[in-house]
Scaffold this motif. Structure first.
Motif, mmCIF file in Angstrom:
data_model
loop_
_atom_site.group_PDB
_atom_site.id
_atom_site.type_symbol
_atom_site.label_atom_id
_atom_site.label_comp_id
_atom_site.label_asym_id
_atom_site.label_seq_id
_atom_site.Cartn_x
_atom_site.Cartn_y
_atom_site.Cartn_z
ATOM 1 N N UNK A 17 40.333 56.956 97.711
ATOM 2 C CA UNK A 17 39.657 58.255 97.890
ATOM 3 C C UNK A 17 38.185 58.139 97.524
ATOM 4 N N UNK A 18 37.951 57.488 96.401
ATOM 5 C CA UNK A 18 36.577 57.294 95.926
ATOM 6 C C UNK A 18 35.760 56.528 96.979
ATOM 7 N N UNK A 19 36.357 55.503 97.561
ATOM 8 C CA UNK A 19 35.649 54.709 98.572
ATOM 9 C C UNK A 19 35.355 55.530 99.823
ATOM 10 N N UNK A 20 36.330 56.333 100.240
ATOM 11 C CA UNK A 20 36.115 57.175 101.440
ATOM 12 C C UNK A 20 34.953 58.120 101.194
ATOM 13 N N UNK A 21 34.930 58.720 99.996
ATOM 14 C CA UNK A 21 33.867 59.662 99.647
ATOM 15 C C UNK A 21 32.520 58.926 99.574
ATOM 16 N N UNK A 22 32.549 57.759 98.987
ATOM 17 C CA UNK A 22 31.315 56.975 98.838
ATOM 18 C C UNK A 22 30.699 56.675 100.212
ATOM 19 N N UNK A 23 31.498 56.123 101.118
ATOM 20 C CA UNK A 23 30.943 55.755 102.427
ATOM 21 C C UNK A 23 30.541 56.992 103.237
ATOM 22 N N UNK A 160 29.179 49.904 94.999
ATOM 23 C CA UNK A 160 29.101 51.252 94.403
ATOM 24 C C UNK A 160 28.229 51.237 93.146
ATOM 25 N N UNK A 161 28.190 50.092 92.468
ATOM 26 C CA UNK A 161 27.329 49.996 91.275
ATOM 27 C C UNK A 161 25.873 49.769 91.676
ATOM 28 N N UNK A 162 25.666 48.939 92.695
ATOM 29 C CA UNK A 162 24.291 48.618 93.110
ATOM 30 C C UNK A 162 23.603 49.780 93.819
ATOM 31 N N UNK A 163 24.376 50.498 94.640
ATOM 32 C CA UNK A 163 23.810 51.640 95.368
ATOM 33 C C UNK A 163 24.678 52.863 95.109
ATOM 34 N N UNK A 164 24.602 53.389 93.885
ATOM 35 C CA UNK A 164 25.459 54.538 93.575
ATOM 36 C C UNK A 164 25.007 55.799 94.315
ATOM 37 N N UNK A 165 25.926 56.736 94.478
ATOM 38 C CA UNK A 165 25.542 58.029 95.049
ATOM 39 C C UNK A 165 25.727 59.082 93.962
ATOM 40 N N UNK A 166 24.799 60.050 93.923
ATOM 41 C CA UNK A 166 24.905 61.129 92.945
ATOM 42 C C UNK A 166 25.837 62.200 93.470
ATOM 43 N N UNK A 167 26.292 63.065 92.557
ATOM 44 C CA UNK A 167 27.170 64.150 92.988
ATOM 45 C C UNK A 167 26.416 65.106 93.911
ATOM 46 N N UNK A 168 25.073 65.202 93.759
ATOM 47 C CA UNK A 168 24.318 66.062 94.664
ATOM 48 C C UNK A 168 24.001 65.353 95.980
#
Ligand code: SF4
Ligand code: SF4
Length: 175
Positions: A17-23, A160-168
């Motif tokens: 789920x986390x990966x789907x949201x990340x991409x 995900x660590x190198x290019x994190x995404x913020x909640x906003x």
């Protein structure tokens, strides 16, 4: 054996789920250095990963065999294309030619080597596609591959660590 392979399905499921949201978030505004960062992670991962300790892709999934692949491999095996296809291949639901059996008939399970390595299908030589351009376009495939390929799982975790995404949904450019 690769250290993550034993629990890979569970590890991948836990972050699916986390990966789907990340991409999905990254896709909205792909960082300019995205492919450069992924290529770097790919190079670092495969500098320490030996596929002969794993072989899981060859054991569990089939590559697509293009006509060119089939002709080249049949020639190498001194077989007629028709005979090669009827012995090893079948059409899948998307009309692609794939292996009839898993593990792959050309895998030597004693050491995970490939009997037809020099003439193997293009899809095998490119797997797991973590060094291709426009990597973002294959995010669904990559997420699926995290459950098959421990190297892909680790590359995505590092990404995900190198290019994190913020909640906003702003992308923090750390690459
Ligand atoms: S052809 Fe070779 S590299 Fe491709 S799946 Fe079979 S054993 Fe693996
Ligand atoms: S590409 Fe991935 S799944 Fe295939 S052998 Fe290498 S580490 Fe294992």
């Amino acid at each position: 054996m690769d250290k993550d392979l034993e629990n890979l399905e569970k590890l991948a499921k836990d972050v699916e789920k986390e990966n789907k949201k990340y991409f999905a978030t990254i896709k909205k505004r792909v960082p300019k250095n995205f492919d450069v960062v992924v290529q770097d992670l790919h190079d670092k991962e495969f500098a320490k990963t030996d596929c002969l300790d794993c072989g899981n892709c060859c054991k569990t999934t089939s590559p697509i065999f293009t006509d060119k692949d089939t002709e080249r491999i049949a020639k190498h095996l001194r077989m007629k294309v028709r005979d090669f296809e009827s012995q090893y291949l079948e059409r899948d639901q998307d009309d692609f030619m794939v292996l009839k059996t898993a593990p792959c008939s050309f895998l030597d399970e004693r050491d995970n080597s490939c009997f037809i390595y020099d003439v193997r299908p293009k899809a095998c030589s490119e797997y797991p596609h973590t060094n291709r351009k426009k990597f973002i376009q294959i995010s669904d495939l990559t997420i699926a591959n995290t459950a098959i390929c421990p190297a892909t799982y680790r590359i995505v975790e590092e990404l995900k660590k190198r290019l994190p995404v913020h909640s906003n949904e702003k992308i923090k450019r750390l690459g």
